[in-house]
Design an enzyme around this catalytic site. Structure first.
Site, mmCIF file in Angstrom:
data_model
loop_
_atom_site.group_PDB
_atom_site.id
_atom_site.type_symbol
_atom_site.label_atom_id
_atom_site.label_comp_id
_atom_site.label_asym_id
_atom_site.label_seq_id
_atom_site.Cartn_x
_atom_site.Cartn_y
_atom_site.Cartn_z
ATOM 1 N N GLU A 129 0.842 -1.202 0.000
ATOM 2 C CA GLU A 129 0.000 0.000 0.000
ATOM 3 C C GLU A 129 0.877 1.253 0.000
ATOM 4 O O GLU A 129 1.999 1.254 0.509
ATOM 5 C CB GLU A 129 -0.940 -0.009 1.209
ATOM 6 C CG GLU A 129 -0.266 -0.180 2.566
ATOM 7 C CD GLU A 129 0.246 1.115 3.159
ATOM 8 O OE1 GLU A 129 -0.196 2.192 2.708
ATOM 9 O OE2 GLU A 129 1.085 1.059 4.066
ATOM 10 N N CYS A 148 4.743 4.236 9.289
ATOM 11 C CA CYS A 148 5.504 3.643 8.176
ATOM 12 C C CYS A 148 6.990 3.959 8.200
ATOM 13 O O CYS A 148 7.821 3.048 8.288
ATOM 14 C CB CYS A 148 4.903 4.106 6.843
ATOM 15 S SG CYS A 148 3.240 3.487 6.537
ATOM 16 N N LYS A 163 1.152 13.915 12.211
ATOM 17 C CA LYS A 163 0.830 14.803 11.102
ATOM 18 C C LYS A 163 -0.629 15.204 11.252
ATOM 19 O O LYS A 163 -1.370 14.584 12.029
ATOM 20 C CB LYS A 163 1.077 14.112 9.750
ATOM 21 C CG LYS A 163 0.192 12.898 9.515
ATOM 22 C CD LYS A 163 0.488 12.218 8.180
ATOM 23 C CE LYS A 163 -0.005 13.017 7.006
ATOM 24 N NZ LYS A 163 0.064 12.261 5.734
ATOM 25 N N ARG A 176 1.834 7.188 16.482
ATOM 26 C CA ARG A 176 2.988 6.293 16.463
ATOM 27 C C ARG A 176 4.249 7.029 16.019
ATOM 28 O O ARG A 176 4.275 7.646 14.975
ATOM 29 C CB ARG A 176 2.710 5.100 15.545
ATOM 30 C CG ARG A 176 1.762 4.082 16.142
ATOM 31 C CD ARG A 176 1.372 3.012 15.149
ATOM 32 N NE ARG A 176 0.430 3.504 14.150
ATOM 33 C CZ ARG A 176 -0.122 2.748 13.212
ATOM 34 N NH1 ARG A 176 0.193 1.471 13.132
ATOM 35 N NH2 ARG A 176 -0.975 3.261 12.354
#
Length: 448
Positions: free
Chosen positions: A151, A263, A324, A331
């Site tokens: 993804e 990520c 953000k 995280r």
């Protein structure tokens, strides 16, 4: 086509909802009974703009459902997506594949007809071949293929990214699997979005390489920002000048307190670990990881300077806690490094974040959560902008300054400017990669 989606976390839920909007019959499976109940009531467990509306639309259309019953989800499914977590494994920095492998083995035992097992989770190079071996061992008679479909969803803009992607990457080993994946993504084929079909290893590597490169751009401009502060250059002008070069581009060249989220931190660590395992040390990626942590600590020093060397007894307002805007995800957020340093230094900390309190209450003990920025800054000695939520971009700075005990601002997202701060009556203003401002006492000004 019927699709089973294992995992209703960020990736699984967004992907499942969007696939159902393509017209597929999607059953999302999760072992968490409370989460499944919540989803069946129409409640979205994560914050993602527009996801609740799209989910409800497809549930009402009969194309989307949620269950704990994996056999039911697999009955008649031509593809099953594995979208479970791959957190950093303690001790060695590698991705923990426990949940991925467990899901694949369950599918192997329950599937009856041909099925494509698709890894949507981010997994290191070689994982899909290991997964194939594990499935074959669990059920030697199963007719199946394995595919890799990483993804590329930005939190806060995930639906747009899914529906209008820069590219879709599909790693396969057979034409049969490629045709199933083509059917799944047919709406995007028809609209001529790029679909890149590769081997399994290339698909796995593309995901990690892309995230590591973006993390590198962020970290590079943050290092340049540190140099700008010493030389008198303005990092916003430097970023603009760099970004106008078509070979570089302007995205991910915004200086700040370091990257975070679900990520970049874990993917850079996993990629670095893979390089070590294969005897190809990735020195750039390793440096990015180290510098990013250093940047967060450098922000603490910046705040300490604004507080005259001590946080003890100071009241500090923090605007933004999520990594953000437009997400509730905390995280690896810079706030998780910076806020504990403030609290540990003896400061009274108030935090305002439109979506961060639910997760932040547990992650950031010892702070007070308030509903708006103006309440947060009451009698404060410093205000810190940590996340660039839209509501923090157009604050009445004069009102902010008047409400503070000492009007000092650390703008760690470069939303405002020295000119804005001076005009509003701030006595000190600092940002990232630009010249700081501190109003001198009248006696010093007179002496000059």
């Amino acid at each position: 086509m019927k699709i089973a989606m294992i995992g209703t976390g960020y990736v699984g839920l967004v992907s499942g909802v969007c696939f159902s909007d393509f017209g597929h019959d999607v059953v999302c499976v999760d072992k968490d009974a409370a989460k499944v109940e919540k989803l069946n009531r129409g409640e979205v467990p994560i914050y993602e703009p527009g996801l609740d509306v799209l989910m409800q639309k497809n549930v009402e259309a009969g194309r989307l459902s949620f269950t704990q019953d994996l056999p039911q989800a697999l009955d008649g499914a031509e593809a099953v997506f594995i979208a479970v977590g791959t957190p950093t494994r303690r001790g060695d920095g590698h991705a923990d594949l426990t949940y991925v492998m467990a899901a694949a083995q369950e599918v192997a035992k329950l599937a009856k007809d041909y099925i494509v097992i698709v890894t949507k989770s981010t997994v290191p190079v070689g994982t899909n071949r290991q997964l194939k071996q594990a499935v074959r061992k669990a059920n030697p008679d199963l007719d199946f293929d394995v595919a890799s479909n990483p993804e590329f969803l930005r939190e806060g803009a995930a639906i747009e990214d899914f529906m209008k992607p820069d590219r879709v990457v599909v790693g396969v080993q057979s034409q049969r699997a490629a045709e199933v994946m083509e059917d799944i993504y047919r709406p995007l084929y028809l609209r001529e979005f790029p679909i890149l079909v590769t081997d399994l290893e290339s698909a796995e590597m593309i995901k990690y390489a892309a995230n590591a490169f973006l993390a590198t751009k962020i970290t590079f401009i943050n290092e340049i920002a540190a140099l700008c502060e010493r030389t008198g250059a303005d990092v916003k002008q430097v970023s603009r000048g760099m970004g106008l070069d078509g070979r570089i581009g302007n995205k991910f060249l915004h200086a700040g307190p370091g990257y975070g989220g679900s990520c970049f931190p874990k993917d850079t660590r996993a990629l670095a670990r893979t390089g070590q395992e294969y005897g190809v040390p990735l020195h750039i990626t390793e440096a990015v990881i180290a510098v990013n942590e250093e940047m967060k600590r450098r922000m603490i020093d910046k705040l300490l300077d604004l507080c005259e060397g001590s946080f003890n007894g100071k009241t500090i307002a923090v605007l933004g806690a999520t990594f953000k805007p437009n997400t509730d995800d905390m995280r690896e957020a810079p706030s998780l490094t910076i806020v504990p340093a403030l609290v540990g230094g003896g400061a009274k900390v108030r935090i305002c974040d439109p979506q961060g309190e639910r997760e932040g209450t547990e992650r950031l003990p010892g702070v007070q959560w308030v509903e708006n920025a103006y309440k947060a800054v009451g009698n404060a000695d410093l205000v810190v902008i940590l996340t660039e939520w839209n509501e923090f971009r157009a604050l009445d700075l004069k009102r902010i300054a008047r409400r503070m005990n000492v009007a000092r601002m650390a703008d760690l997202r470069n939303i405002y400017s020295v000119k804005d701060a001076k005009r509003a009556g701030f006595v000190a203003y600092d940002s990232v990669g630009r010249t700081a401002f501190e109003r001198k006492p009248e006696a010093e000004e007179a002496a000059e």
